[in-house]
Scaffold this active site. Sequence first.
Site, PDB file in Angstrom:
ATOM      1  N   ARG A  22      55.754  69.082  67.507  1.00 53.95           N
ATOM      2  CA  ARG A  22      56.733  70.026  68.032  1.00 53.95           C
ATOM      3  C   ARG A  22      58.019  69.863  67.236  1.00 53.95           C
ATOM      4  NH1 ARG A  22      53.148  72.439  69.850  1.00 53.95           N
ATOM      5  NH2 ARG A  22      52.784  73.156  71.992  1.00 53.95           N
ATOM      6  N   GLU A  54      62.113  77.400  66.794  1.00 53.95           N
ATOM      7  CA  GLU A  54      61.065  78.319  66.350  1.00 53.95           C
ATOM      8  C   GLU A  54      61.177  79.687  67.050  1.00 53.95           C
ATOM      9  OE1 GLU A  54      56.257  77.978  66.572  1.00 53.95           O
ATOM     10  OE2 GLU A  54      57.353  76.199  65.900  1.00 53.95           O
ATOM     11  N   HIS A  74      53.585  77.711  61.929  1.00 52.21           N
ATOM     12  CA  HIS A  74      52.864  77.205  63.107  1.00 52.21           C
ATOM     13  C   HIS A  74      51.380  77.609  63.066  1.00 52.21           C
ATOM     14  CE1 HIS A  74      53.652  75.724  67.449  1.00 52.21           C
ATOM     15  NE2 HIS A  74      52.414  75.439  67.096  1.00 52.21           N
TER      16      HIS A  74
END
Length: 320
Positions: free
Chosen positions: A238, A267, A285
């Site tokens: 993360r 993000e 991602h």
Amino acid sequence: MSRVVVTGRIPDAAIEKLRTEHHVEAWEGPETITREELLRRVAGADAIVSLLTERVDAELLDAAGPQLKVVANVAVGYDNIDVPACTERGIVATNTPGVLTEATADIAFGLILMATRRLGEGERLIRSGQAWKWGMFFLLGSSLQGKTLGIVGMGGIGQATARRAKAFGMEIVYQSRSEIDPAVAEELNARRVDLDELLAVSDVVSVHCPYGPATHHLIGAEQLAAMKTSAFLINTARGPIIDEAALAAALQDGVIAGAGLDVYEQEPRVHPGLLELDNVALLPHLGSATVETRTAMAMLAADNALAVLSGEEPPAPIAK
């Protein structure tokens, strides 16, 4: 029939599985659902199948109403879900561990190769149309054989990444809250160390720990300064585990040699300082982005929702 609200697009197989027993309302727009639309749609839902792009907090749970039984997250990470708020309301929260392990490890090791061998720089050079020719010192990278990989968070994905690294002749050290299975440690010849030692001895540091208050900015300016100047930092966990501004500064100043990121602190925004640098590989991602993995994730989320709605224990409840 219970009412199931799906907050974003997921594979049709999972939708059809849910529809065999319940009424399903799935968001099918090409863009991410707005917060206002999400709050409106969840009203009266018995189950919510959520994506990591949606924040499941007290506001959303209250908007759904007291009949809500389960929030099934289509992700292994669940930092988008307020688990205590779910627990307080008697709502079961679930995730999708295991099914994305190998796909995410592939991306982690892909980023290791991109960063250490300067593959992104080479690809950009070719596409730019600039003149180039082979030379002894042209785009020299770093080899992996005999180097040390430090894994922060030795769960399933960390172990899968370590297996790939072992095949490349790397030594493995890891930092984790607990010892891994002795048989796995022996298989990988992996040694448990604290974070300070891991940062000091590793040629590549790969982050695989869960995100939460204890791991927010776990890697910041102090930790980056403790790494070798020849080392590389990889993150497929993360984004907020790494202080992105500190990383950009460290890469700019040569504190470490390079980095590879698949996740970001805010993000989908990427720190502008990173975008200007050649010594960082950046992916959008893609950790679980295979047809097989995303389908398996959605199917497990559907199984979780169906189990709770049937009064059964779900396959993958989030630990309270």
